[in-house]
Design a protein around this motif. Structure first.
Motif, PDB file in Angstrom:
ATOM      1  N   PRO A  42       0.804  -1.223   0.000  1.00  0.00           N
ATOM      2  CA  PRO A  42       0.000   0.000   0.000  1.00  0.00           C
ATOM      3  C   PRO A  42       0.843   1.281   0.000  1.00  0.00           C
ATOM      4  O   PRO A  42       0.519   2.249  -0.697  1.00  0.00           O
ATOM      5  N   THR A  43       1.929   1.281   0.765  1.00  0.00           N
ATOM      6  CA  THR A  43       2.799   2.463   0.805  1.00  0.00           C
ATOM      7  C   THR A  43       3.460   2.694  -0.551  1.00  0.00           C
ATOM      8  O   THR A  43       3.529   3.833  -1.040  1.00  0.00           O
ATOM      9  N   TRP A 256      -3.074  -9.454  -5.238  1.00  0.00           N
ATOM     10  CA  TRP A 256      -4.059  -8.772  -4.387  1.00  0.00           C
ATOM     11  C   TRP A 256      -4.269  -7.336  -4.865  1.00  0.00           C
ATOM     12  O   TRP A 256      -5.395  -6.832  -4.866  1.00  0.00           O
ATOM     13  N   PHE A 257      -3.195  -6.697  -5.295  1.00  0.00           N
ATOM     14  CA  PHE A 257      -3.271  -5.308  -5.758  1.00  0.00           C
ATOM     15  C   PHE A 257      -3.444  -5.206  -7.273  1.00  0.00           C
ATOM     16  O   PHE A 257      -3.882  -4.175  -7.778  1.00  0.00           O
ATOM     17  N   ALA A 262      -7.125  -3.199 -11.469  1.00  0.00           N
ATOM     18  CA  ALA A 262      -5.791  -3.128 -10.870  1.00  0.00           C
ATOM     19  C   ALA A 262      -5.523  -1.789 -10.194  1.00  0.00           C
ATOM     20  O   ALA A 262      -5.836  -0.730 -10.740  1.00  0.00           O
ATOM     21  N   GLU A 263      -4.932  -1.867  -8.993  1.00  0.00           N
ATOM     22  CA  GLU A 263      -4.463  -0.659  -8.305  1.00  0.00           C
ATOM     23  C   GLU A 263      -3.055  -0.296  -8.773  1.00  0.00           C
ATOM     24  O   GLU A 263      -2.614   0.839  -8.599  1.00  0.00           O
ATOM     25  N   VAL A 264      -2.339  -1.279  -9.317  1.00  0.00           N
ATOM     26  CA  VAL A 264      -0.971  -1.061  -9.763  1.00  0.00           C
ATOM     27  C   VAL A 264      -0.647  -2.082 -10.845  1.00  0.00           C
ATOM     28  O   VAL A 264      -1.188  -3.197 -10.843  1.00  0.00           O
ATOM     29  N   PHE A 265       0.200  -1.683 -11.784  1.00  0.00           N
ATOM     30  CA  PHE A 265       0.642  -2.591 -12.832  1.00  0.00           C
ATOM     31  C   PHE A 265       2.067  -3.053 -12.553  1.00  0.00           C
ATOM     32  O   PHE A 265       2.840  -2.359 -11.893  1.00  0.00           O
ATOM     33  N   MET A 266       2.422  -4.211 -13.094  1.00  0.00           N
ATOM     34  CA  MET A 266       3.738  -4.776 -12.851  1.00  0.00           C
ATOM     35  C   MET A 266       4.837  -3.994 -13.546  1.00  0.00           C
ATOM     36  O   MET A 266       5.880  -3.704 -12.974  1.00  0.00           O
ATOM     37  N   GLY A 267       4.612  -3.658 -14.805  1.00  0.00           N
ATOM     38  CA  GLY A 267       5.632  -2.963 -15.582  1.00  0.00           C
ATOM     39  C   GLY A 267       6.736  -3.905 -16.026  1.00  0.00           C
ATOM     40  O   GLY A 267       6.814  -5.067 -15.608  1.00  0.00           O
TER      41      GLY A 267
END
Length: 361
Positions: A42-43, A256-257, A262-267
Motif C-alpha cells: 500500500p505504501t 491482491w493489488f 488493478a491498483e498497480v501494474f507490474m511494468g
C-alpha cells in the motif's frame, strides 16, 4: 541469514535443526514474501501515485483500457523486493545457484526499471531502445549461461533432457548449452513481458509455473527422489525451492493489488525479471521443454506477436485483430476478466501436464 543463525543456534538447542529442511524454509519463505508485500504494497502504491508514475494506454487498443491511464506502474519492484529479501533471509547463501538466479533476476529487473522510468517519468513512449534492451539482456543471459556451463561438474547438468522418457538425454557440449541457456533466459523474459497486458494476466501463470519449477528443483536436488523418479541428480538445485516459494508468495500478494480493477501494474521491471528467473531455474533443473509446456500461454502470446508482425510485413494483412493474443480476444467481445481467468485455467492445465512428467517417464 536466518539459516546461518539457526545453524549456529542448533549447536545449543537441537530443535533449531528443523530449519535445515528445505521444505520448511520454502513454506516460511512463501509466508515471508506474502507478509512483506502486504505490508509494503500500500505504501509503495501511494508513492507511485504521488510521483505520477502512471501507465500510458494505447489509443488503438480496446476502448475499455482508456480508463486505466494513469494507474501506477512499476509495481514489479514490490515483487522483486519481496523475493530478494526473503531469499536472503531463508536460502542457503553459500549455494551458487541461488546467487545466479538472484543476479539474473536483479539484472533483468534493472533493465525493466530503466525502460519503465523513461516511459512514465521522462514521457518517452519508446523507453529504452530495443537495441539497448536486447544488448543488456543478452549480456546478462550469456554471462549466466557461461557461469552455469563452466561450473558444471556432472554430464547431467548440461544435457538436454526429454520429458516423458527415462533415458533420452542429449549431451549439448559447452557451446550448445550456452546457446540454449541464453535463448531460454532471454526468450522467457520477453515472453512474460508480452503477456503482461491485462490485470492479473501475467502474474498468476508466473506463480503457477514458478511453484511447479520449485517442485522440480526439490526433486532434482534430492538424491533419493531424483533416483526414484529417474531424474538427473543436480547437487544444490534443491535450494532453489526456497526462491520459487518466495516468488510464489510475492506473486500472490501482488495479485491482491493487481487483480481487476488493478491498483498497480507490474511494468517491465517485474515482467522481465520474473521471466528471466523462470528461464534460469528451468535451465538449472534441466527442464526447458517442461517450461515450454507449462508456460504455454507465454509461448502462444509471443508467437501471436511474431506471426502478426511477419504477416503484416509480408502481405500487408493482419492475422489477429490485435497482438498479443489477449487483445485479439478482447476485441472479439470477451470481457477482460474472461480472458484473464480462461488463460489462468489453461495455464493450470498445462502446469499439471508438466508435473505429470515427474512420474510419466
Amino acid at each position: 541469514m536466518l539459516l546461518a543463525l539457526t545453524q549456529w543456534l542448533s549447536g545449543e538447542v537441537r530443535a533449531f535443526n528443523v530449519f535445515s529442511y528445505i521444505t520448511l524454509r520454502a513454506v516460511l519463505a512463501c509466508l515471508t514474501a506474502l507478509i512483506i508485500s502486504f505490508v509494503v504494497g500500500p505504501t509503495m502504491i501511494r508513492k507511485l501515485a504521488a510521483y505520477k508514475i502512471g501507465q500510458a494506454v494505447r489509443s488503438d487498443g480496446p476502448q475499455t483500457h482508456l480508463t486505466k491511464a494513469g494507474t501506477p506502474t512499476m509495481g514489479g519492484a514490490l515483487i522483486l523486493v519481496s523475493i530478494i529479501v526473503t531469499t536472503l533471509l531463508w536460502a542457503d547463501l553459500t549455494n551458487y545457484y541461488v546467487w545466479v538466479v538472484l543476479v539474473v533476476t536483479v539484472g533483468f529487473g534493472l533493465i525493466g526499471w530503466v525502460d519503465d522510468y523513461r516511459k512514465v517519468v521522462h514521457r518517452n513512449p519508446k523507453g529504452m531502445s530495443a537495441r539497448a534492451k536486447f544488448f543488456w539482456q543478452s549480456l546478462i543471459g550469456l554471462a549466466a549461461a557461461m557461469v552455469l556451463a563452466f561450473s558444471a561438474t556432472l554430464p547431467a547438468q548440461t544435457a538436454f533432457i526429454v520429458p516423458f522418457f527415462k533415458s533420452i538425454a542429449y549431451p549439448l557440449g559447452v557451446i550448445g548449452f550456452i546457446a540454449m541457456t541464453y535463448f531460454v533466459i532471454v526468450g522467457t523474459s520477453n515472453a512474460v513481458n508480452l503477456t503482461d497486458g491485462l490485470d492479473g494476466l501475467a502474474i498468476m501463470p508466473t506463480v503457477m509455473v514458478g511453484a511447479a519449477l520449485g517442485i522440480f528443483a526439490y526433486v532434482c536436488g534430492n538424491s533419493v527422489f531424483s533416483k526414484y523418479l529417474a531424474f538427473p541428480y543436480i547437487p544444490g538445485a534443491g535450494e532453489l525451492t526456497v526462491f520459487c516459494a518466495a516468488l510464489a508468495g510475492a506473486g500472490l500478494a501482488f495479485l491482491w493489488f493487481n487483480a481487476y480493477p488493478a491498483e498497480v501494474f507490474m511494468g517491465d521491471v517485474g515482467a522481465l525479471a520474473l521471466g528471466a528467473a523462470l528461464g534460469t531455474i528451468a535451465v538449472i533443473v534441466r527442464q526447458e521443454i517442461v517450461l515450454l509446456i507449462m508456460g504455454g500461454v507465454f509461448v502462444v502470446e509471443t508467437l501471436s506477436v511474431m506471426l502478426q508482425v511477419a504477416s503484416f510485413k509480408l502481405t500487408g494483412k493482419r492475422i489477429f485483430r490485435m497482438a498479443p493474443l489477449h487483445h485479439h480476444f478482447e476485441l472479439k467481445g470477451w470481457k477482460e476478466n474472461q480472458v484473464v481467468v480462461r488463460f489462468w485455467i489453461i495455464t493450470m492445465m498445462l502446469v499439471l501436464v508438466g508435473l505429470s512428467t515427474l512420474k510419466l517417464r
